[in-house]
Design a protein around this motif. Structure first.
Motif, PDB file in Angstrom:
ATOM      1  N   ILE A 199       0.836  -1.201   0.000  1.00  0.00           N
ATOM      2  CA  ILE A 199       0.000   0.000   0.000  1.00  0.00           C
ATOM      3  C   ILE A 199       0.875   1.257   0.000  1.00  0.00           C
ATOM      4  N   LEU A 200       0.499   2.231  -0.787  1.00  0.00           N
ATOM      5  CA  LEU A 200       1.127   3.544  -0.756  1.00  0.00           C
ATOM      6  C   LEU A 200       0.372   4.355   0.295  1.00  0.00           C
ATOM      7  N   PRO A 201       1.012   4.714   1.404  1.00  0.00           N
ATOM      8  CA  PRO A 201       0.261   5.347   2.497  1.00  0.00           C
ATOM      9  C   PRO A 201      -0.377   6.689   2.151  1.00  0.00           C
ATOM     10  N   TYR A 202       0.305   7.494   1.346  1.00  0.00           N
ATOM     11  CA  TYR A 202      -0.159   8.865   1.104  1.00  0.00           C
ATOM     12  C   TYR A 202       0.155   9.229  -0.347  1.00  0.00           C
ATOM     13  N   ALA A 203      -0.791   9.876  -1.016  1.00  0.00           N
ATOM     14  CA  ALA A 203      -0.604  10.195  -2.441  1.00  0.00           C
ATOM     15  C   ALA A 203      -0.904  11.665  -2.741  1.00  0.00           C
ATOM     16  N   PRO A 204      -0.021  12.586  -2.287  1.00  0.00           N
ATOM     17  CA  PRO A 204      -0.164  13.968  -2.753  1.00  0.00           C
ATOM     18  C   PRO A 204       0.246  14.029  -4.214  1.00  0.00           C
ATOM     19  N   CYS A 205      -0.146  15.087  -4.912  1.00  0.00           N
ATOM     20  CA  CYS A 205       0.278  15.238  -6.304  1.00  0.00           C
ATOM     21  C   CYS A 205       1.762  15.593  -6.340  1.00  0.00           C
ATOM     22  N   THR A 206       2.537  14.728  -6.946  1.00  0.00           N
ATOM     23  CA  THR A 206       3.980  14.948  -7.074  1.00  0.00           C
ATOM     24  C   THR A 206       4.393  15.125  -8.524  1.00  0.00           C
ATOM     25  N   ASP A 207       3.421  15.038  -9.439  1.00  0.00           N
ATOM     26  CA  ASP A 207       3.710  15.316 -10.844  1.00  0.00           C
ATOM     27  C   ASP A 207       3.962  16.810 -11.012  1.00  0.00           C
ATOM     28  N   VAL A 208       4.898  17.159 -11.890  1.00  0.00           N
ATOM     29  CA  VAL A 208       5.299  18.561 -12.034  1.00  0.00           C
ATOM     30  C   VAL A 208       4.137  19.465 -12.444  1.00  0.00           C
ATOM     31  N   THR A 209       3.099  18.907 -13.036  1.00  0.00           N
ATOM     32  CA  THR A 209       1.971  19.739 -13.479  1.00  0.00           C
ATOM     33  C   THR A 209       1.032  20.127 -12.335  1.00  0.00           C
ATOM     34  N   GLN A 210       1.167  19.480 -11.162  1.00  0.00           N
ATOM     35  CA  GLN A 210       0.209  19.724 -10.080  1.00  0.00           C
ATOM     36  C   GLN A 210       0.873  19.801  -8.708  1.00  0.00           C
ATOM     37  N   LEU A 211       2.040  20.393  -8.663  1.00  0.00           N
ATOM     38  CA  LEU A 211       2.770  20.422  -7.400  1.00  0.00           C
ATOM     39  C   LEU A 211       2.339  21.554  -6.473  1.00  0.00           C
ATOM     40  N   LYS A 212       1.194  22.171  -6.761  1.00  0.00           N
ATOM     41  CA  LYS A 212       0.662  23.138  -5.806  1.00  0.00           C
ATOM     42  C   LYS A 212       0.315  22.470  -4.483  1.00  0.00           C
ATOM     43  N   ASP A 213       0.162  21.151  -4.474  1.00  0.00           N
ATOM     44  CA  ASP A 213      -0.088  20.427  -3.227  1.00  0.00           C
ATOM     45  C   ASP A 213       1.039  20.628  -2.215  1.00  0.00           C
ATOM     46  N   PHE A 214       2.198  21.089  -2.692  1.00  0.00           N
ATOM     47  CA  PHE A 214       3.334  21.303  -1.794  1.00  0.00           C
ATOM     48  C   PHE A 214       3.153  22.552  -0.944  1.00  0.00           C
ATOM     49  N   ILE A 215       2.446  23.558  -1.444  1.00  0.00           N
ATOM     50  CA  ILE A 215       2.346  24.850  -0.751  1.00  0.00           C
ATOM     51  C   ILE A 215       1.781  24.715   0.669  1.00  0.00           C
ATOM     52  N   PRO A 216       0.692  23.955   0.898  1.00  0.00           N
ATOM     53  CA  PRO A 216       0.202  23.836   2.279  1.00  0.00           C
ATOM     54  C   PRO A 216       1.221  23.222   3.232  1.00  0.00           C
ATOM     55  N   TRP A 217       2.118  22.396   2.712  1.00  0.00           N
ATOM     56  CA  TRP A 217       3.133  21.813   3.589  1.00  0.00           C
ATOM     57  C   TRP A 217       4.192  22.842   3.972  1.00  0.00           C
ATOM     58  N   VAL A 218       4.452  23.815   3.120  1.00  0.00           N
ATOM     59  CA  VAL A 218       5.314  24.934   3.527  1.00  0.00           C
ATOM     60  C   VAL A 218       4.660  25.666   4.689  1.00  0.00           C
ATOM     61  N   TRP A 219       3.348  25.915   4.585  1.00  0.00           N
ATOM     62  CA  TRP A 219       2.612  26.554   5.684  1.00  0.00           C
ATOM     63  C   TRP A 219       2.672  25.692   6.946  1.00  0.00           C
ATOM     64  N   SER A 220       2.550  24.371   6.777  1.00  0.00           N
ATOM     65  CA  SER A 220       2.569  23.469   7.932  1.00  0.00           C
ATOM     66  C   SER A 220       3.866  23.571   8.726  1.00  0.00           C
ATOM     67  N   PHE A 221       4.954  23.849   8.040  1.00  0.00           N
ATOM     68  CA  PHE A 221       6.247  23.994   8.718  1.00  0.00           C
ATOM     69  C   PHE A 221       6.505  25.434   9.162  1.00  0.00           C
ATOM     70  N   GLY A 222       5.481  26.279   9.069  1.00  0.00           N
ATOM     71  CA  GLY A 222       5.600  27.643   9.569  1.00  0.00           C
ATOM     72  C   GLY A 222       6.143  28.640   8.577  1.00  0.00           C
ATOM     73  N   GLY A 223       6.198  28.273   7.291  1.00  0.00           N
ATOM     74  CA  GLY A 223       6.763  29.159   6.289  1.00  0.00           C
ATOM     75  C   GLY A 223       5.717  29.784   5.387  1.00  0.00           C
ATOM     76  N   GLU A 224       6.195  30.556   4.448  1.00  0.00           N
ATOM     77  CA  GLU A 224       5.380  31.179   3.413  1.00  0.00           C
ATOM     78  C   GLU A 224       6.065  30.936   2.068  1.00  0.00           C
ATOM     79  N   VAL A 225       5.350  31.187   1.011  1.00  0.00           N
ATOM     80  CA  VAL A 225       5.951  31.223  -0.320  1.00  0.00           C
ATOM     81  C   VAL A 225       6.200  32.684  -0.700  1.00  0.00           C
ATOM     82  N   PHE A 226       5.196  33.511  -0.427  1.00  0.00           N
ATOM     83  CA  PHE A 226       5.295  34.958  -0.618  1.00  0.00           C
ATOM     84  C   PHE A 226       4.618  35.601   0.577  1.00  0.00           C
TER      85      PHE A 226
END
Length: 433
Positions: A199-226
């Motif tokens: 089983i794959l435990p977690y499936a965020p979008c990791t394809d280059v066309t949909q990597l906006k899924d990464f932005i909330p994880w920046v927030w989760s670690f206390g950061g920003e993008v802009f």
């Protein structure tokens, strides 16, 4: 999608929102809208002018409910609807060209990512005079504006959050309700992998066309993008976020090259218990599965963060005005606030409604998944900071390519994000960090 699931949460799913005076305001507001639209109807009958309504959905498989809502508007006002459509991949360019050329009026359905481009191109009009903020919860009000001016009337609202198969996780010895931190989340994913290595435990979008899924994880670690002034990528929180994803990839807890369609397929097949998606997944994914009970097993969970609950990514699709006539603005108010219209769109295509009254209605809040989603995911959602720029699509692509490079390990996390910061700083023409 019909809301025929048994009610287990009722209207209490929208925690902290009370009708009271607001409900009375909405009732009075609805009467005012109908009176206003009746005036438009008389004017429409006299001039026989149709209202133009542009949406990519008029060419899609979900055209039925949107057209039905448009017919309801015509029945109540006497104003005919003239539907217009552009394919989504050409939508923004065609819309700007047609509006600038004076070939379009009326109302337009947009992805909020388009708003900055349309506003700076001066093709959409402010809608402040028909927007009554007391009718909407705060997380809905937070979308629809550009640089202090409201251009969007809420029509449907959504957010990208963590969808779960609650029964599958329980069988694998994992408890998402016990997750309070990022370390808890990691331990849960490792437990899933330990229980069943296939089983794959977690499936965020990791394809280059949909990597906006990464932005909330920046927030989760206390950061920003802009941060409103400068691009902050390359700081410690964004590095930790990318290092975290790289660690999950190296341990086989996530997988490279995943897009939204493939993650939905894996979830439907019972091969993934957690993935990122919108609440429309409740209607989209179960028909893809051989499990007839999948819908009853679907739930969601709060995104973990270093400081409390993490934020999710807003996915808003408002309506905007190409002219400021009474007929156009009255139609925007109707589609945004009319309860029956919002019910039609929700039950037909699964798009959650926007007003407090609609969110508390039994046809929506009586569905356990939707009630929990509103309380847990939507109410903790933030706009993509790159949407503030007319060049948002290009900026998102630059970020996606940097994240992909970091996941491949072709350069250090620090260097990858620092390089991306420099590219975005130049692209967005903002202050250097």
């Amino acid at each position: 999608m019909k809301s025929n699931m048994p009610s287990t949460r009722g209207a209490s799913g929208l925690a902290g929102i009370q009708l009271g005076r607001r409900g009375l305001l909405q009732a009075a507001g609805a009467s005012a809208v109908l009176a206003f639209l009746a005036g438009c109807a008389r004017s429409g009958h006299e001039s026989k002018d149709a209202l133009a309504f542009t949406s990519w959905t008029f060419a899609g498989r979900t055209v039925g409910p949107v057209r039905q809502a448009a017919e309801l508007y015509s029945e109540q006002t006497g104003v005919p609807i003239e539907t217009k459509v552009y394919p989504f991949d050409k939508y923004l360019n065609q819309l700007v060209l047609a509006a600038r050329g004076g070939r379009m009026t009326g109302i337009v359905h947009i992805d909020e990512e388009f708003m900055s481009t349309l506003a700076t191109a001066n093709v959409i009009k402010p809608v402040d005079r028909v927007f009554e903020e007391s009718l909407y919860p705060e997380f809905v009000r937070s979308a629809g504006s550009y640089r202090g001016t409201r251009y969007g009337m809420p029509w449907t609202q959504s957010a990208i959050g963590l969808v779960t198969n609650a029964e599958m996780l329980a069988e694998l010895g994992a408890d998402p309700d016990g997750v309070r931190s990022i370390d808890d989340f990691t331990a849960m994913l490792r437990q899933v992998k330990k229980s069943d290595s296939s089983i794959l435990p977690y499936a965020p979008c990791t394809d280059v066309t949909q990597l906006k899924d990464f932005i909330p994880w920046v927030w989760s670690f206390g950061g920003e993008v802009f941060d409103g002034t400068k691009v902050t990528l390359g700081d410690e929180p964004s590095q930790k976020a990318l290092d975290y994803w790289k660690m999950l990839l190296d341990e086989g807890l996530i997988q490279a090259g995943i897009n939204r369609e493939s993650s939905r397929t894996l979830f439907a097949q019972g091969r993934v218990p957690i993935y990122d998606d919108a609440p429309q997944s409740y209607g989209i994914v179960p028909p893809m599965s051989n499990d007839p009970d999948l819908r009853s097993k679907m739930s969601c969970m709060a995104r973990p963060a270093v400081n409390g609950q993490g934020a999710n990514l807003v996915w808003s699709q408002p309506l905007v005005a190409l002219d400021d006539s009474d007929q156009t603005l009255g139609a925007l108010e109707f589609f945004s606030t009319d309860l029956e219209s919002q019910k039609i769109v929700f039950e037909g295509q699964g798009s959650p409604p926007t007003t407090i009254t609609a969110l508390q209605a039994n046809w929506f809040a009586g569905i356990e998944f939707q009630a929990k989603w509103t309380e847990t995911i939507a109410s903790n959602a933030r706009r993509n900071p790159l949407w503030e720029f007319p060049i948002a699509t290009s900026a998102q692509r630059a970020l996606d390519e940097a994240v992909e490079q970091g996941l491949r390990g072709s350069a250090s996390t620090k260097q990858t994000l620092a390089d991306c910061r420099d590219v975005l700083t130049e692209l967005l023409a903002v202050e250097a960090g």
